[in-house]
Design an enzyme around this catalytic site. Structure first.
Site, PDB file in Angstrom:
ATOM      1  N   HIS A 119       0.783  -1.298   0.079  1.00  0.00           N
ATOM      2  CA  HIS A 119      -0.051   0.017   0.077  1.00  0.00           C
ATOM      3  C   HIS A 119       0.833   1.323  -0.161  1.00  0.00           C
ATOM      4  O   HIS A 119       0.477   2.451  -0.052  1.00  0.00           O
ATOM      5  CB  HIS A 119      -1.040  -0.038   1.113  1.00  0.00           C
ATOM      6  CG  HIS A 119      -2.473   0.601   0.886  1.00  0.00           C
ATOM      7  ND1 HIS A 119      -3.480   0.397   1.559  1.00  0.00           N
ATOM      8  CD2 HIS A 119      -2.740   1.474  -0.346  1.00  0.00           C
ATOM      9  CE1 HIS A 119      -4.383   1.175   0.895  1.00  0.00           C
ATOM     10  NE2 HIS A 119      -4.046   1.797  -0.085  1.00  0.00           N
ATOM     11  N   ASP A 142      -9.716  -0.211   3.940  1.00  0.00           N
ATOM     12  CA  ASP A 142      -8.601  -0.892   4.570  1.00  0.00           C
ATOM     13  C   ASP A 142      -8.797  -1.152   6.055  1.00  0.00           C
ATOM     14  O   ASP A 142      -9.584  -0.421   6.730  1.00  0.00           O
ATOM     15  CB  ASP A 142      -7.297   0.210   4.599  1.00  0.00           C
ATOM     16  CG  ASP A 142      -6.021  -0.450   4.758  1.00  0.00           C
ATOM     17  OD1 ASP A 142      -5.788  -1.586   5.276  1.00  0.00           O
ATOM     18  OD2 ASP A 142      -5.235   0.194   4.234  1.00  0.00           O
ATOM     19  N   HIS A 144      -6.438  -1.039   8.119  1.00  0.00           N
ATOM     20  CA  HIS A 144      -5.349  -0.186   8.871  1.00  0.00           C
ATOM     21  C   HIS A 144      -5.520   1.329   8.436  1.00  0.00           C
ATOM     22  O   HIS A 144      -6.051   1.607   7.248  1.00  0.00           O
ATOM     23  CB  HIS A 144      -4.085  -0.679   8.711  1.00  0.00           C
ATOM     24  CG  HIS A 144      -3.816  -2.102   8.801  1.00  0.00           C
ATOM     25  ND1 HIS A 144      -4.122  -3.126   7.842  1.00  0.00           N
ATOM     26  CD2 HIS A 144      -3.779  -2.816   9.942  1.00  0.00           C
ATOM     27  CE1 HIS A 144      -4.155  -4.203   8.297  1.00  0.00           C
ATOM     28  NE2 HIS A 144      -3.638  -4.203   9.557  1.00  0.00           N
ATOM     29  N   ASP A 146      -3.074   3.586   8.037  1.00  0.00           N
ATOM     30  CA  ASP A 146      -1.884   3.906   7.406  1.00  0.00           C
ATOM     31  C   ASP A 146      -1.731   5.212   7.569  1.00  0.00           C
ATOM     32  O   ASP A 146      -1.221   6.141   6.461  1.00  0.00           O
ATOM     33  CB  ASP A 146      -2.070   3.559   5.638  1.00  0.00           C
ATOM     34  CG  ASP A 146      -2.277   2.169   5.547  1.00  0.00           C
ATOM     35  OD1 ASP A 146      -2.090   1.333   6.383  1.00  0.00           O
ATOM     36  OD2 ASP A 146      -2.710   1.798   4.363  1.00  0.00           O
ATOM     37  N   HIS A 159       4.571   1.054   4.269  1.00  0.00           N
ATOM     38  CA  HIS A 159       2.831   0.848   3.768  1.00  0.00           C
ATOM     39  C   HIS A 159       2.056   1.139   5.093  1.00  0.00           C
ATOM     40  O   HIS A 159       0.820   1.320   4.655  1.00  0.00           O
ATOM     41  CB  HIS A 159       2.857  -0.677   3.414  1.00  0.00           C
ATOM     42  CG  HIS A 159       2.707  -1.512   4.405  1.00  0.00           C
ATOM     43  ND1 HIS A 159       2.261  -2.943   4.150  1.00  0.00           N
ATOM     44  CD2 HIS A 159       3.159  -1.510   5.913  1.00  0.00           C
ATOM     45  CE1 HIS A 159       2.183  -3.437   5.460  1.00  0.00           C
ATOM     46  NE2 HIS A 159       3.087  -2.677   6.392  1.00  0.00           N
ATOM     47  N   ASP A 250      -7.247  -1.704   0.057  1.00  0.00           N
ATOM     48  CA  ASP A 250      -6.549  -2.591   0.457  1.00  0.00           C
ATOM     49  C   ASP A 250      -7.114  -4.075   0.590  1.00  0.00           C
ATOM     50  O   ASP A 250      -8.415  -4.085   1.285  1.00  0.00           O
ATOM     51  CB  ASP A 250      -6.045  -2.110   1.801  1.00  0.00           C
ATOM     52  CG  ASP A 250      -4.792  -3.187   2.388  1.00  0.00           C
ATOM     53  OD1 ASP A 250      -4.766  -4.274   2.123  1.00  0.00           O
ATOM     54  OD2 ASP A 250      -3.951  -2.540   2.880  1.00  0.00           O
ATOM     55  N   ASP A 252      -6.904  -6.449   2.575  1.00  0.00           N
ATOM     56  CA  ASP A 252      -7.231  -6.839   3.963  1.00  0.00           C
ATOM     57  C   ASP A 252      -8.303  -6.024   4.355  1.00  0.00           C
ATOM     58  O   ASP A 252      -8.689  -6.501   5.636  1.00  0.00           O
ATOM     59  CB  ASP A 252      -5.850  -6.665   4.850  1.00  0.00           C
ATOM     60  CG  ASP A 252      -5.641  -5.193   4.981  1.00  0.00           C
ATOM     61  OD1 ASP A 252      -6.366  -4.369   5.057  1.00  0.00           O
ATOM     62  OD2 ASP A 252      -4.044  -5.058   5.291  1.00  0.00           O
ATOM     63  N   GLU A 295      -2.028  -5.049  -1.790  1.00  0.00           N
ATOM     64  CA  GLU A 295      -1.590  -6.272  -0.750  1.00  0.00           C
ATOM     65  C   GLU A 295      -2.166  -7.611  -0.881  1.00  0.00           C
ATOM     66  O   GLU A 295      -2.096  -8.519  -0.154  1.00  0.00           O
ATOM     67  CB  GLU A 295      -2.179  -5.837   0.614  1.00  0.00           C
ATOM     68  CG  GLU A 295      -1.549  -4.086   1.032  1.00  0.00           C
ATOM     69  CD  GLU A 295      -0.081  -4.341   1.514  1.00  0.00           C
ATOM     70  OE1 GLU A 295       0.333  -5.345   1.795  1.00  0.00           O
ATOM     71  OE2 GLU A 295       0.527  -3.318   1.906  1.00  0.00           O
TER      72      GLU A 295
END
Length: 342
Positions: A119, A142, A144, A146, A159, A250, A252, A295
Site C-alpha cells: 500500500h 482498509d 488499517h 496507514d 506501507h 487494500d 485486507d 496487498e
C-alpha cells in the site's frame, strides 16, 4: 420471447437502465510490483498474478478500450536515510515513477487502475491523481489507517505511512525526507475517508480524533449498513459531488475468509459483497477516476487461498470498472436484427 423481453427494455425509463448499459469509460492498467514498503516477500507478484487470472480479458467484457501500461520499473536511490523509514531509496524512486505514470494515464482520460504491490503505492497514485486533476476525494478502504509518521510507526514500514505523507495538515509532523522532493503533501485531510477500519495504532487514533478525519470502522458498518456508510463517507469528502474520486482498496479490508492471501490479515472484516457494494457506489458517482487494489500476496497461503483472494480482487476491480450485477447490455446491440427491438 426474446423480442418481447427487449420491447420491455426499450420502453423502460433511463433511470431503470442505469447500470445495465455497457461502460464507455476507457481503462488504463498500471502494475506496481513493489514490496519494499513492508517485510513479506511476494506482494510484488500481485500485478502478474492478476493478469494471469484473466484481468485483461474480464475487463474487456466490460469496456472495449482497455490498455495495459505494463509494470513500473525504477532504479533505487542510494544512501537515503530517515530514522524509522525502511527502504526509503526504493520507496522514493518507485513512487515517483508511479506518480508520473498515473498522471499520464489520467491525461489520456482513462480510469487509472493501479495493481499493487503493497500500500505504499498509494503515495504515488494519489500524488499523480492530484497533479493531474487538482483537488480529489479519496476513499481509503482498509483494515488499517496507514496514518503513522516515522516518529509514531511501530515498524518503520512505509506501507503504514502513505496517508500521513499525503495529507497537507500533517506536513509539519515530518522531517525533511531526501528523495521525496517530487512529492509535496497537497491533499486536504477533509477530503479523505476511511471505510473498514479495525486495527488502528494508538497514535493513529489520536490523529483521527484530533483532525476529525472521516473514519468508519466495522462497528459503523454493522450499525448503518455498507451502502449508507459509503454514501455518508462520500458526502463528507465530496459534498457537492464535483471532485474526482480515488478509491484505494487494500485487500485486507475484506475478512480473511474472503481474502486470506495478504500480509497483515485481520479477522472480522468486510464481506466480498460489501466490498463490491463500495465500488458500485463509487462508480455510480460518475466521478471515479482512479482505483488502487493492493496487498494481494500470491506467496502466502495455499493455492486455493491464493485463488480465492485473486477472485475477490477481480470482483472488486470489475465493480469499480462498471460491471453491474444486473447484467450488461450486449457488446454489439446495434448489430442485432432490427425486429428484435420492434
Amino acid at each position: 420471447m426474446f423480442a418481447s423481453y427487449t420491447k420491455v427494455l426499450c420502453r423502460a425509463s433511463n433511470a431503470t437502465l442505469i447500470g445495465v448499459r455497457r461502460n464507455s469509460k476507457k481503462i488504463g492498467i498500471l502494475g506496481v510490483p513493489f514490496d519494499k514498503g513492508q517485510l513479506k516477500q511476494g506482494v510484488g507478484s500481485g500485478p502478474q498474478a492478476f493478469r494471469d487470472a484473466g484481468l485483461i480479458r474480464e475487463l474487456k467484457e466490460i469496456c472495449a478500450d482497455v490498455k495495459d501500461f505494463g509494470d513500473i520499473t525504477y532504479k533505487q536511490l542510494e544512501g537515503l536515510q530517515v530514522d524509522n523509514m525502511t527502504a526509503l531509496g526504493h520507496v522514493a524512486a518507485c513512487q515517483k515513477q508511479v506518480s508520473e505514470n498515473v498522471f499520464k494515464i489520467l491525461k489520456e482520460d482513462r480510469l487509472c487502475l493501479t495493481i499493487g504491490g503493497d500500500h505504499s503505492c498509494g503515495i504515488g497514485t494519489v500524488d499523480g491523481h492530484v497533479k493531474a486533476k487538482g483537488d480529489v476525494a479519496v476513499l481509503w478502504v482498509d483494515a488499517h489507517a496507514d496514518l503513522n509518521t516515522n516518529a509514531t510507526s511501530p515498524t518503520g514500514n512505509v506501507h503504514g505511512m502513505p496517508v500521513a505523507l499525503l495529507a497537507k495538515e500533517l506536513s509539519d509532523y515530518w522531517p525533511y525526507i531526501p528523495g521525496m522532493d517530487w512529492q509535496q503533501p497537497m491533499l486536504s485531510i477533509k477530503n479523505i475517508a476511511y471505510i473498514g477500519l479495525r486495527d488502528i495504532d494508538s497514535y493513529e487514533r489520536l490523529v483521527i480524533d484530533k483532525f476529525a478525519i472521516t473514519a468508519f470502522g466495522m462497528e459503523d458498518i454493522e450499525r448503518y449498513g455498507i451502502i449508507e456508510v459509503t454514501n455518508m463517507a462520500l458526502r463528507r469528502i465530496n459534498p457537492n459531488n464535483n471532485l474526482p474520486l480515488h478509491v484505494s482498496f487494500d485487500i485486507d479490508s475484506l475478512d480473511t475468509l474472503e481474502a486470506p492471501s495478504t500480509g497483515t490479515p485481520v479477522r472480522g472484516g468486510l464481506t466480498l459483497r460489501e466490498g463490491i457494494q463500495i465500488m458500485e457506489e463509487a462508480y455510480r458517482t460518475q466521478h471515479l477516476s482512479a482505483v488502487d487494489i493492493v496487498e494481494v500476496n500470491p506467496n502466502l497461503g495455499t493455492p486455493t487461498e491464493v485463488k480465492i483472494t485473486l477472485e475477490a480482487g477481480l470482483h472488486i476491480i470489475k465493480a469499480a470498472c462498471g460491471l453491474s450485477r444486473r447484467g450488461q447490455w450486449p457488446k454489439d446491440v446495434n448489430d442485432l436484427p432490427q425486429q428484435t427491438f420492434n
